[in-house]
Design an enzyme around this catalytic site. Sequence first.
Site, PDB file in Angstrom:
ATOM      1  N   HIS A 111       3.492 -11.690  -1.635  1.00 49.97           N
ATOM      2  CA  HIS A 111       2.779 -12.927  -1.963  1.00 49.97           C
ATOM      3  C   HIS A 111       2.791 -13.109  -3.480  1.00 49.97           C
ATOM      4  O   HIS A 111       2.560 -12.147  -4.225  1.00 49.97           O
ATOM      5  CB  HIS A 111       1.343 -12.861  -1.437  1.00 49.97           C
ATOM      6  CG  HIS A 111       0.582 -14.118  -1.703  1.00 49.97           C
ATOM      7  ND1 HIS A 111       0.770 -15.269  -0.956  1.00 49.97           N
ATOM      8  CD2 HIS A 111      -0.333 -14.425  -2.642  1.00 49.97           C
ATOM      9  CE1 HIS A 111      -0.008 -16.230  -1.436  1.00 49.97           C
ATOM     10  NE2 HIS A 111      -0.690 -15.746  -2.457  1.00 49.97           N
ATOM     11  N   GLU A 144      -5.002 -10.017   9.940  1.00 53.85           N
ATOM     12  CA  GLU A 144      -5.106 -11.353  10.549  1.00 53.85           C
ATOM     13  C   GLU A 144      -5.399 -12.463   9.562  1.00 53.85           C
ATOM     14  O   GLU A 144      -4.818 -13.543   9.635  1.00 53.85           O
ATOM     15  CB  GLU A 144      -6.247 -11.354  11.551  1.00 53.85           C
ATOM     16  CG  GLU A 144      -5.834 -10.980  12.927  1.00 53.85           C
ATOM     17  CD  GLU A 144      -7.060 -10.746  13.766  1.00 53.85           C
ATOM     18  OE1 GLU A 144      -7.962 -11.588  13.747  1.00 53.85           O
ATOM     19  OE2 GLU A 144      -7.097  -9.687  14.417  1.00 53.85           O
TER      20      GLU A 144
HETATM   21  C1  GAR Z   1       8.293 -16.024  -2.680  1.00 54.59           C
HETATM   22  O1  GAR Z   1       7.779 -16.361  -3.932  1.00 54.59           O
HETATM   23  C2  GAR Z   1       7.230 -15.362  -1.828  1.00 54.59           C
HETATM   24  O2  GAR Z   1       6.373 -14.537  -2.566  1.00 54.59           O
HETATM   25  C3  GAR Z   1       6.496 -16.551  -1.282  1.00 54.59           C
HETATM   26  O3  GAR Z   1       7.505 -17.464  -0.956  1.00 54.59           O
HETATM   27  C4  GAR Z   1       8.603 -17.287  -1.858  1.00 54.59           C
HETATM   28  C5  GAR Z   1       9.841 -17.118  -1.027  1.00 54.59           C
HETATM   29  O4  GAR Z   1      10.974 -17.072  -1.864  1.00 54.59           O
HETATM   30  N1  GAR Z   1       5.697 -16.201  -0.148  1.00 54.59           N
HETATM   31  C6  GAR Z   1       4.506 -16.730   0.107  1.00 54.59           C
HETATM   32  O5  GAR Z   1       3.991 -17.590  -0.561  1.00 54.59           O
HETATM   33  C7  GAR Z   1       3.829 -16.171   1.348  1.00 54.59           C
HETATM   34  N2  GAR Z   1       2.425 -16.432   1.317  1.00 54.59           N
HETATM   35  P1  GAR Z   1      12.314 -16.434  -1.342  1.00 54.59           P
HETATM   36  O6  GAR Z   1      12.650 -17.126  -0.021  1.00 54.59           O
HETATM   37  O7  GAR Z   1      13.321 -16.763  -2.409  1.00 54.59           O
HETATM   38  O8  GAR Z   1      12.106 -14.964  -1.171  1.00 54.59           O
END
Ligand code: GAR
Length: 218
Positions: A111, A144
Amino acid sequence: MSRLRVGVLISGRGSNLQALIDACADPAFPAEIVVVLSNQADAFGLTRATEAGIKTVVVDHREFEDRPTFEAAMTEMLEQHGVQLVCLAGFMRLLTEGFVGHWRDRLINIHPSLLPAFKGLDTHARALAAGVRITGCTVHYVREEMDSGPIIIQAAVPVLPDDTEDTLAARVLAAEHRIYPEALGLVGSGKTQVVAERVAIDAGAPEDFLVNPSDRHI
Ligand code: GAR
């Protein structure tokens, strides 16, 4: 050496997936990605997986009547491939207690904030709006409640005066690409254990696991 069999769930670009693919390319790395599953057929991460010779599967949530049946289909697919650990890498669907409970302590997520700050979406815009001087990213076991669970590794990233959402996101993303493989390496080598909802790490000094990229190499 038997390597931990990993399934990666994605929804889009897959740059964190790429970081995990690159780490697993080293035969000494204690994990291997056996399947990449996307809920979006056009996710670029699927191309990355295919180029790395990794099996891909699309499980489109829109084809299921509700979340539990969608998640049951994902679990079935993961188990067909003998997956032992599930890595969420930009997987943008909320997961219900059925899926999270089934994979308890075998499901990790990245995250883009220092949890428990800035759960949910638009983390960088909210960090800028709040005026924080430090933000970062977190790899954690999934519980969860959205973006919660025992923390494996965090990286702190400075917020600079001229940052925009994009410049800050890029700086945090570079840190994500460092700590996700590092966390997977720890889990894959059996060095992490969840005890009383804290992650005990069986190696090194504690500061090894509180990664601040700016002073890590001093
Ligand atoms: C990343 O920054 C990840 O941390 C975030 O989505 C992006 C995906 O990038 N995830 C979240 O926000 C989950 N809550 P990527 O597809 O290039 O790895």
